[in-house]
Write a protein that holds these residues in place. Structure first.
Motif, PDB file in Angstrom:
ATOM      1  N   ASP A 126      10.736  13.446   2.786  1.00  0.00           N
ATOM      2  CA  ASP A 126      11.858  12.691   3.353  1.00  0.00           C
ATOM      3  C   ASP A 126      11.938  11.280   2.792  1.00  0.00           C
ATOM      4  O   ASP A 126      13.026  10.716   2.633  1.00  0.00           O
ATOM      5  CB  ASP A 126      11.797  12.678   4.879  1.00  0.00           C
ATOM      6  CG  ASP A 126      10.493  12.099   5.423  1.00  0.00           C
ATOM      7  OD1 ASP A 126       9.526  11.966   4.644  1.00  0.00           O
ATOM      8  OD2 ASP A 126      10.434  11.814   6.630  1.00  0.00           O
ATOM      9  N   LYS A 127      10.806  10.693   2.426  1.00  0.00           N
ATOM     10  CA  LYS A 127      10.834   9.367   1.818  1.00  0.00           C
ATOM     11  C   LYS A 127      11.371   9.425   0.399  1.00  0.00           C
ATOM     12  O   LYS A 127      12.094   8.525  -0.043  1.00  0.00           O
ATOM     13  CB  LYS A 127       9.437   8.742   1.832  1.00  0.00           C
ATOM     14  CG  LYS A 127       9.422   7.288   1.355  1.00  0.00           C
ATOM     15  CD  LYS A 127       8.049   6.655   1.480  1.00  0.00           C
ATOM     16  CE  LYS A 127       8.057   5.226   0.958  1.00  0.00           C
ATOM     17  NZ  LYS A 127       6.713   4.601   1.001  1.00  0.00           N
ATOM     18  N   ALA A 128      11.045  10.488  -0.321  1.00  0.00           N
ATOM     19  CA  ALA A 128      11.585  10.658  -1.666  1.00  0.00           C
ATOM     20  C   ALA A 128      13.098  10.795  -1.634  1.00  0.00           C
ATOM     21  O   ALA A 128      13.803  10.251  -2.495  1.00  0.00           O
ATOM     22  CB  ALA A 128      10.961  11.880  -2.334  1.00  0.00           C
ATOM     23  N   ILE A 129      13.627  11.495  -0.651  1.00  0.00           N
ATOM     24  CA  ILE A 129      15.073  11.644  -0.514  1.00  0.00           C
ATOM     25  C   ILE A 129      15.713  10.292  -0.202  1.00  0.00           C
ATOM     26  O   ILE A 129      16.781   9.941  -0.718  1.00  0.00           O
ATOM     27  CB  ILE A 129      15.396  12.685   0.575  1.00  0.00           C
ATOM     28  CG1 ILE A 129      14.935  14.080   0.111  1.00  0.00           C
ATOM     29  CG2 ILE A 129      16.891  12.692   0.900  1.00  0.00           C
ATOM     30  CD1 ILE A 129      14.943  15.121   1.209  1.00  0.00           C
ATOM     31  N   ALA A 130      15.034   9.480   0.623  1.00  0.00           N
ATOM     32  CA  ALA A 130      15.556   8.161   0.973  1.00  0.00           C
ATOM     33  C   ALA A 130      15.506   7.192  -0.192  1.00  0.00           C
ATOM     34  O   ALA A 130      16.257   6.202  -0.222  1.00  0.00           O
ATOM     35  CB  ALA A 130      14.766   7.590   2.151  1.00  0.00           C
ATOM     36  N   ALA A 131      14.624   7.431  -1.164  1.00  0.00           N
ATOM     37  CA  ALA A 131      14.494   6.544  -2.324  1.00  0.00           C
ATOM     38  C   ALA A 131      15.507   6.846  -3.414  1.00  0.00           C
ATOM     39  O   ALA A 131      15.553   6.144  -4.425  1.00  0.00           O
ATOM     40  CB  ALA A 131      13.077   6.634  -2.897  1.00  0.00           C
ATOM     41  N   GLN A 132      16.329   7.875  -3.221  1.00  0.00           N
ATOM     42  CA  GLN A 132      17.315   8.292  -4.212  1.00  0.00           C
ATOM     43  C   GLN A 132      18.644   7.582  -4.017  1.00  0.00           C
ATOM     44  O   GLN A 132      18.845   6.837  -3.072  1.00  0.00           O
ATOM     45  CB  GLN A 132      17.532   9.803  -4.106  1.00  0.00           C
ATOM     46  CG  GLN A 132      16.334  10.625  -4.513  1.00  0.00           C
ATOM     47  CD  GLN A 132      15.963  10.353  -5.941  1.00  0.00           C
ATOM     48  OE1 GLN A 132      16.648  10.744  -6.859  1.00  0.00           O
ATOM     49  NE2 GLN A 132      14.859   9.666  -6.133  1.00  0.00           N
ATOM     50  N   GLY A 133      19.581   7.838  -4.929  1.00  0.00           N
ATOM     51  CA  GLY A 133      20.955   7.402  -4.768  1.00  0.00           C
ATOM     52  C   GLY A 133      21.284   6.087  -5.431  1.00  0.00           C
ATOM     53  O   GLY A 133      21.042   5.904  -6.629  1.00  0.00           O
ATOM     54  N   LEU A 134      21.839   5.139  -4.669  1.00  0.00           N
ATOM     55  CA  LEU A 134      22.361   3.894  -5.212  1.00  0.00           C
ATOM     56  C   LEU A 134      21.993   2.717  -4.325  1.00  0.00           C
ATOM     57  O   LEU A 134      21.828   2.877  -3.114  1.00  0.00           O
ATOM     58  CB  LEU A 134      23.891   3.965  -5.322  1.00  0.00           C
ATOM     59  CG  LEU A 134      24.488   5.054  -6.209  1.00  0.00           C
ATOM     60  CD1 LEU A 134      25.965   5.248  -5.887  1.00  0.00           C
ATOM     61  CD2 LEU A 134      24.301   4.717  -7.675  1.00  0.00           C
ATOM     62  N   ASP A 166       0.811  -1.223   0.000  1.00  0.00           N
ATOM     63  CA  ASP A 166       0.000   0.000   0.000  1.00  0.00           C
ATOM     64  C   ASP A 166       0.841   1.268   0.000  1.00  0.00           C
ATOM     65  O   ASP A 166       0.314   2.380   0.075  1.00  0.00           O
ATOM     66  CB  ASP A 166      -0.959   0.010   1.194  1.00  0.00           C
ATOM     67  CG  ASP A 166      -0.230   0.008   2.541  1.00  0.00           C
ATOM     68  OD1 ASP A 166       1.015  -0.007   2.556  1.00  0.00           O
ATOM     69  OD2 ASP A 166      -0.923  -0.005   3.582  1.00  0.00           O
ATOM     70  N   GLY A 167       2.165   1.113  -0.077  1.00  0.00           N
ATOM     71  CA  GLY A 167       3.049   2.267  -0.137  1.00  0.00           C
ATOM     72  C   GLY A 167       3.275   2.953   1.193  1.00  0.00           C
ATOM     73  O   GLY A 167       3.757   4.092   1.229  1.00  0.00           O
ATOM     74  N   SER A 168       2.986   2.267   2.298  1.00  0.00           N
ATOM     75  CA  SER A 168       3.043   2.924   3.614  1.00  0.00           C
ATOM     76  C   SER A 168       4.382   2.785   4.316  1.00  0.00           C
ATOM     77  O   SER A 168       4.501   3.184   5.476  1.00  0.00           O
ATOM     78  CB  SER A 168       1.932   2.361   4.515  1.00  0.00           C
ATOM     79  OG  SER A 168       2.105   0.964   4.734  1.00  0.00           O
ATOM     80  N   ASN A 169       5.388   2.220   3.653  1.00  0.00           N
ATOM     81  CA  ASN A 169       6.714   2.197   4.277  1.00  0.00           C
ATOM     82  C   ASN A 169       7.165   3.602   4.608  1.00  0.00           C
ATOM     83  O   ASN A 169       6.931   4.553   3.859  1.00  0.00           O
ATOM     84  CB  ASN A 169       7.734   1.545   3.349  1.00  0.00           C
ATOM     85  CG  ASN A 169       7.561   0.054   3.233  1.00  0.00           C
ATOM     86  OD1 ASN A 169       7.048  -0.435   2.226  1.00  0.00           O
ATOM     87  ND2 ASN A 169       7.968  -0.693   4.258  1.00  0.00           N
ATOM     88  N   THR A 170       7.855   3.745   5.742  1.00  0.00           N
ATOM     89  CA  THR A 170       8.332   5.048   6.175  1.00  0.00           C
ATOM     90  C   THR A 170       9.631   5.415   5.456  1.00  0.00           C
ATOM     91  O   THR A 170      10.252   4.588   4.771  1.00  0.00           O
ATOM     92  CB  THR A 170       8.600   5.034   7.681  1.00  0.00           C
ATOM     93  OG1 THR A 170       9.694   4.127   7.937  1.00  0.00           O
ATOM     94  CG2 THR A 170       7.363   4.593   8.451  1.00  0.00           C
TER      95      THR A 170
END
Length: 625
Positions: free
Chosen positions: A158-166, A105-109
């Motif tokens: 903040d979740k979008a930032i955590a989904a970035q990178g490598l 459901d996309g609810s991961n923090t």
């Protein structure tokens, strides 16, 4: 207008010069909208030195022999008969066995996302973890994460930032199937991870974050180069008193953050805040995937812009890195180390810190020139508003403007042939540097300007570096500042067979046998029609090309709404790792997903009653007999 330099945290200062060249004006005046001769007039390129052995290309003994697949509009990954596609590393999968499970459901923090595979897979590389045949059955994948879709991601900035990178994951083949495994190597690099800077640009204080990762490359000493592309999307502000300055305009920084501003989660991304650090992003990042304790390094000698490529080769023993600024109307770049890379490393110096960055000026007559982005060269002087070399690199776009580099139609990935050293560039299409084709190209003459026009389907050009004896003596054997080029393939070409029709080439990758793999990225507003070329191409795809015959064959098709992005392979040439990016993205044909209906366009790869589409890497291979 003052030409603002970077913030005081950087060893560069504000300047006084305007943007030297406006892209559209240059194109219209100089006739450099057309990087192309027609296919009928393209001449053979002169000989060139091939890149060094031992690079990351793979033999394609099994992969190059296949029956082409038809164009598709299905919500599936299709591959040729006899091949298998194993789904690896979908967005949200925990990188360690003890990590948080994916919530459909996309609810991961945000904290959970920081230890799960990131979103919007782009570049990918495979690093063997064993010698010989075992190295083709066990290795590390390094996966770039370019963006997020707020409607599908769930959560705040903040979740979008955590989904970035490598993401770094160990993968193994066993019993004819590839799987990601729990491993001490597995880790995430996010928009909040510690990084360090190296090269001419010095950063005061601690820095963190890798954002909007796109293309990748591999150095001769076995590290991964990952590019930061559309980092500007994460910056914004709600301060009504903030005003854009030239340094913001030229790098696409705006108050609204293109709908994904990170300033609501972190003041680093608030353009009005005293500690705002947009100059921390837009670099090529070096990572050692085999050392889980290593800190990513931003190599500033390679310049700051929206990097779409970091393709590594060498010439006369010197390291060469080709890169692109992957926006419409931007430039092609090349970095050359100051000395042979082995000599620099023996001295304890990084070949990525000591060298010269060049931007390309390309004429319609098939000749190109490399322009050095070097402080003191041409207009890059103190009296023109440039303080030092760090200033030139931080504001590389403006430096290339000032030198008169050629704006291009969305320059994306670069690939170097392992057989003859020819260099290929994918132009995804746009209006910033439209190619001259057809009757215009045939009749205009080699030195005359071409008429301006849009290039909706993109194309691929190739070139070969040239060196005169005088240049060899003057530069001590360094690669020459000129090249000769020709058009290779045109997207939307009606002469392409039904099995090879394509549009918007974005990714390029060479196997060691010389097969060129093209991945496409037609945007959602154009995907699946009504343009005849887009209808013929179907969903985005991965295609194989013989550079000699120019025969194009479709190998893989993506699910609805997805792009095909990064491609890598095992040393034995029996497996391709292919990234499927943003399945289910809004399209004119299939609709618009939202938080209430995330599956409006696609439900790949799970295809269950719940959940949402997920970017993923697929391992495509022939099953073991």
């Amino acid at each position: 207008m003052r030409n603002e330099g970077p913030d005081t945290a950087y060893s560069a200062a504000t300047g006084l010069s305007r943007r030297g060249v406006v892209a559209n004006a240059v194109l219209a005046a100089a006739g450099l909208l057309g990087l192309g001769t027609s296919r009928a007039t393209a001449a053979p390129l002169p000989s060139a030195t091939a890149p060094s052995a031992g690079r990351s290309g793979t033999a394609a003994r099994g992969l190059s022999a296949f029956a082409a697949v038809a164009a598709s509009e299905a919500d599936a990954v299709t591959v040729p008969a006899g091949f298998t596609a194993d789904v690896l590393a979908p967005w949200g999968q925990a990188v360690r066995a003890s990590g948080p499970r994916w919530r459909a459901d996309g609810s991961n923090t945000a904290a959970e996302q920081a230890v799960q595979v990131g979103s919007h897979h782009h570049g990918v590389q495979f690093f063997p973890l064993a010698e010989g045949a075992a190295g083709s059955r066990r290795g590390l994948l390094v996966i770039s994460h370019e963006a997020t879709d707020p409607d599908l991601l769930g959560g705040e900035a903040d979740k979008a930032i955590a989904a970035q990178g490598l993401t770094v994951l160990e993968v193994r083949e066993s019993g004819g199937t590839w799987k990601a495994v729990d491993s001490a190597y597995n880790r995430r690099i996010t928009g909040d991870s510690p990084v360090r800077f190296s090269g001419p640009v010095a950063v005061e204080g601690r820095s963190r974050g890798v954002l909007a990762c796109s293309g990748q490359g591999v150095t001769p000493w076995g590290t991964c180069l990952a590019t930061e592309e559309n980092f500007n999307a994460f910056f914004g502000t709600e301060d009504p008193g903030w005003r854009r300055r030239e340094k913001h305009v030229r790098y696409g920084l705006s108050a609204d953050g293109f709908g994904r501003p990170g300033h609501r989660a972190d003041p680093r991304f608030d353009l009005a805040a005293a500690g705002s650090r947009p100059e921390d992003f837009g670099w090529i990042v070096e990572l050692d995937p085999r050392d889980p304790s290593s800190v990513p390094v931003k190599r500033t000698a390679l310049g700051r812009f929206m990097h779409g490529s970091a393709t590594v080769t060498e010439a006369a023993g010197r390291l060469v890195v080709y890169s692109t600024d992957a926006e419409d109307g931007e430039y092609l770049y090349k970095y050359v180390s100051a000395d042979e890379w082995r000599i620099l490393r023996a001295r304890g110096e990084s070949p990525l810190d000591h060298g010269t960055l060049y931007a390309a000026r390309i004429s319609p007559g098939g000749v190109g020139q490399w322009l050095p982005l070097r402080y003191g060269y041409g207009p890059l002087t103190r009296d023109k508003g440039w303080r030092d070399q760090a200033d030139v690199l931080v504001r590389a776009r403006l430096a290339a403007d000032a030198l008169g580099a050629t704006p291009l139609a969305r320059p994306e990935r670069v690939a170097v042939s392992p057989l003859d050293g020819d260099v290929y560039l994918a132009l995804a299409g746009g209006t910033g540097g439209s190619p001259c084709t057809g009757e215009v190209a045939r009749n205009a003459g080699a030195t005359e300007a071409c008429a301006r026009g849009a290039d909706p389907h993109g194309r691929i050009i190739r070139w070969r570096e040239e060196r005169s004896e005088g240049e060899k003596q003057r530069e001590g054997g360094a690669p020459a500042p000129s090249f000769s080029w020709a058009e290779f393939l045109s997207g939307g070409d009606p002469d392409l067979s039904a099995d090879g029709a394509f549009a918007s080439p974005k990714g390029l990758w060479f196997a060691a046998d010389g097969t060129l793999w093209i991945s496409t990225g037609v945007s959602g507003h154009a995907l699946n029609g009504p343009d005849p070329a887009h209808q013929a191409a179907g969903n985005n795809a991965l295609l194989a090309v013989d550079p000699t015959t120019r025969r194009v064959r479709r190998f893989l098709t993506a699910p609805r709404g997805a792009e095909v992005t990064g491609v890598a392979g095992t040393p034995d040439g029996q497996t391709l790792f292919v990234n499927i990016q943003h399945p289910g993205e809004r399209t004119a044909r299939w609709g618009v997903p939202d938080a209430g209906n995330p599956r409006a366009v696609s439900s790949w790869p799970g295809h269950g009653a719940g959940g949402r589409p997920r970017s993923a890497t697929v391992a495509v291979h022939l099953p073991k007999s």
